[in-house]
Scaffold this motif. Structure first.
Motif, PDB file in Angstrom:
ATOM      1  N   UNK A   1       8.320  41.482  42.746  1.00  0.00           N
ATOM      2  CA  UNK A   1       9.765  41.321  42.583  1.00  0.00           C
ATOM      3  C   UNK A   1      10.418  41.145  43.947  1.00  0.00           C
ATOM      4  N   UNK A   2      11.588  40.510  43.987  1.00  0.00           N
ATOM      5  CA  UNK A   2      12.270  40.317  45.277  1.00  0.00           C
ATOM      6  C   UNK A   2      12.770  41.643  45.864  1.00  0.00           C
ATOM      7  N   UNK A   3      12.767  41.710  47.161  1.00  0.00           N
ATOM      8  CA  UNK A   3      13.413  42.786  47.914  1.00  0.00           C
ATOM      9  C   UNK A   3      14.786  42.255  48.300  1.00  0.00           C
ATOM     10  N   UNK A   4      15.867  42.963  47.896  1.00  0.00           N
ATOM     11  CA  UNK A   4      17.181  42.353  48.111  1.00  0.00           C
ATOM     12  C   UNK A   4      18.287  43.387  48.212  1.00  0.00           C
ATOM     13  N   UNK A   5      19.389  42.945  48.793  1.00  0.00           N
ATOM     14  CA  UNK A   5      20.646  43.696  48.816  1.00  0.00           C
ATOM     15  C   UNK A   5      21.750  42.754  48.356  1.00  0.00           C
ATOM     16  N   UNK A   6      22.526  43.197  47.392  1.00  0.00           N
ATOM     17  CA  UNK A   6      23.641  42.399  46.889  1.00  0.00           C
ATOM     18  C   UNK A   6      24.882  43.280  46.857  1.00  0.00           C
ATOM     19  N   UNK A   7      25.991  42.755  47.341  1.00  0.00           N
ATOM     20  CA  UNK A   7      27.278  43.437  47.224  1.00  0.00           C
ATOM     21  C   UNK A   7      28.272  42.458  46.620  1.00  0.00           C
ATOM     22  N   UNK A   8      28.975  42.892  45.583  1.00  0.00           N
ATOM     23  CA  UNK A   8      29.893  42.013  44.886  1.00  0.00           C
ATOM     24  C   UNK A   8      31.250  42.682  44.689  1.00  0.00           C
ATOM     25  N   UNK A   9      32.307  41.881  44.866  1.00  0.00           N
ATOM     26  CA  UNK A   9      33.669  42.308  44.565  1.00  0.00           C
ATOM     27  C   UNK A   9      34.190  41.456  43.416  1.00  0.00           C
ATOM     28  N   UNK A  10      34.837  42.088  42.463  1.00  0.00           N
ATOM     29  CA  UNK A  10      35.374  41.366  41.318  1.00  0.00           C
ATOM     30  C   UNK A  10      36.831  41.747  41.100  1.00  0.00           C
ATOM     31  N   UNK A  11      37.683  40.736  40.979  1.00  0.00           N
ATOM     32  CA  UNK A  11      39.037  40.981  40.490  1.00  0.00           C
ATOM     33  C   UNK A  11      38.947  40.899  38.976  1.00  0.00           C
ATOM     34  N   UNK A  12      39.178  42.023  38.323  1.00  0.00           N
ATOM     35  CA  UNK A  12      38.827  42.159  36.916  1.00  0.00           C
ATOM     36  C   UNK A  12      39.938  41.789  35.934  1.00  0.00           C
ATOM     37  N   UNK A  13      41.093  41.432  36.432  1.00  0.00           N
ATOM     38  CA  UNK A  13      42.204  41.214  35.496  1.00  0.00           C
ATOM     39  C   UNK A  13      41.842  40.180  34.425  1.00  0.00           C
ATOM     40  N   UNK A  14      41.378  39.010  34.843  1.00  0.00           N
ATOM     41  CA  UNK A  14      41.035  37.969  33.870  1.00  0.00           C
ATOM     42  C   UNK A  14      39.873  38.398  32.979  1.00  0.00           C
ATOM     43  N   UNK A  15      38.887  39.087  33.582  1.00  0.00           N
ATOM     44  CA  UNK A  15      37.734  39.572  32.814  1.00  0.00           C
ATOM     45  C   UNK A  15      38.187  40.541  31.724  1.00  0.00           C
TER      46      UNK A  15
END
Length: 412
Positions: free
Chosen positions: A304-318
């Motif tokens: 499996x991949x070794x990884x780092x992910x960071x995500x920001x979401x503006x959730x209003x539409x979601x």
């Protein structure tokens, strides 16, 4: 080591002893309340997962449905009228479930999670807060029920200090992995209410990946796009199954303590619609079957991949897409929390981060070319995650999806 962090924040701006009903004591104890809470959370998880995927269909996804759900749950407890009804639908709360029983389930769940958090095996912290403007008079019954979750701040006289305070709280809960959640213009003198949840998980694999086997290899982003990334590898005994209903191989990678696991849902080696088909086939019942079923263990070669992910979401539409848009209407009703009128939510912000390496938490994909057939595959099974896949971090004692994501591209 795997570290996962999620935090969600809702920003609100304003223009008797019976708290939720005319007679709270008339509500009879429902022994199915916790089960109902978990069931609703699972349905909500898939609804918001689909909404986020539709918003970013070609990007990596990582978020905490647990974090978002609990922020909205605080909003539901605080709401009245049509706002309460809207949130009840979007949170997948059953029609016959009243707030008294749901609040009891929420409190029991909170206590059991505190007791079950074995720091020798893993660390999971979650905290909910309603930061209320100090000029708002909160109803005494809400103070009684949610004393730990309620805190007053002086938004009007010092919005900058209030923002720093909330961001500092988030940083402490997430061990400094989520910083500056609220942007500089996120809090103003008009802010009346901030609903927040922060969650942090750090887990060590029950079976660690030997560092000496880590190697750079090809990851197939699509049929026409390839890139190199670092893979961690091991051969061990794991729970493994093929789900024809989902169109996926399923591998469970448990963390030390075995209460929390990562499940990797890997499509057949076909770049055309593999992950898309899995997402389309996911239902609460099918996801519950994956994470709760005690399928057979077998020897598996895992890459499996070794990884780092960071995500920001503006959730209003979601959130609007899953039916929680009432939070952002001028008619928003928070009469259970306060008699003050005109509290309106302005935005919803979510940040999440995951770090996967040889020591802990996993993301998976497979280059194994296979068909959905009943014949027993050759030993050992190969599970090579070198093309896009879906992954879920699940807490078994509380039946909760803590984090969820799609890994599509190492370079994004």
């Amino acid at each position: 080591m795997l570290k996962t962090i999620g935090v969600v924040l809702l920003l609100a701006v304003t223009a008797n002893s019976q708290c939720f009903y005319k007679d709270d004591s008339s509500k009879k104890l429902n022994p199915e309340a916790r089960t109902s809470l978990y069931k609703g959370q699972l349905g909500f998880t898939l609804n918001i997962f689909n909404s986020i995927n539709n918003a970013v269909p070609n990007d990596n996804i990582f978020f905490s449905p647990f974090s978002i759900y609990h922020s909205l749950l605080l909003a539901y407890f605080s709401a009245g009228g049509t706002t309460e009804a809207s949130l009840k639908r979007s949170l997948e709360i059953e029609d016959n479930m009243d707030k008294i029983n749901l609040m009891t389930a929420y409190k029991v769940d909170k206590r059991s999670r505190t007791v079950n958090n074995n720091s020798d095996s893993y660390e999971f912290n979650s905290a909910n807060k309603l930061f209320v403007a100090n000029e708002l008079e909160v109803r005494q019954c809400m103070l009684n029920f949610f004393g730990e979750e309620l805190e007053s701040l002086n938004f009007r006289e010092n919005p900058g200090a209030a923002r720093d305070y909330i961001n500092g709280w988030v940083s402490r809960i997430t061990k400094n992995h989520i910083n500056d959640l609220i942007p500089p213009d996120g809090i103003s003198q008009a802010t009346k209410l901030v609903l927040a949840n922060a969650a942090y998980f750090k887990g060590v694999w029950s079976s660690k990946f030997p560092v000496e086997r880590t190697k750079k290899e090809i990851f197939y982003v699509s049929e026409s796009h390839q890139t190199f990334t670092t893979f961690i590898k091991q051969k061990g005994t794991f729970r493994y199954m093929v789900s024809e209903e989902l169109g996926a191989q399923v591998l469970e990678l448990p963390y030390k303590g075995n209460d929390i696991s990562m499940f990797i849902l890997l499509p057949p080696y076909s770049m055309k619609g593999g992950v898309k088909n899995i997402i389309a086939n996911l239902t609460p019942e099918r996801l519950a079957a994956v994470v709760e079923e005690n399928y057979m263990t077998r020897e598996v070669v895992v890459e499996i991949p070794k990884f780092t992910i960071e995500r920001s979401l503006h959730l209003r539409e979601v959130l609007e897409n899953i039916g929680a848009g009432a939070l952002f209407n001028e008619t928003t009703d928070f009469s259970t929390l306060t008699e003050h009128k005109g509290i309106i939510f302005d935005d919803a912000v979510h940040k999440a981060k995951i770090q996967v390496d040889e020591e802990g938490t996993v993301a998976a994909a497979a280059t194994a070319i296979f068909g959905f057939r009943s014949s027993r595959p050759a030993e050992p099974t190969r599970f090579v995650a070198n093309f896009p896949f879906v992954y879920v971090i699940y807490e078994r004692p509380t039946n909760s999806v803590l984090f969820m994501g799609v890994y599509r591209d190492p370079k994004k």
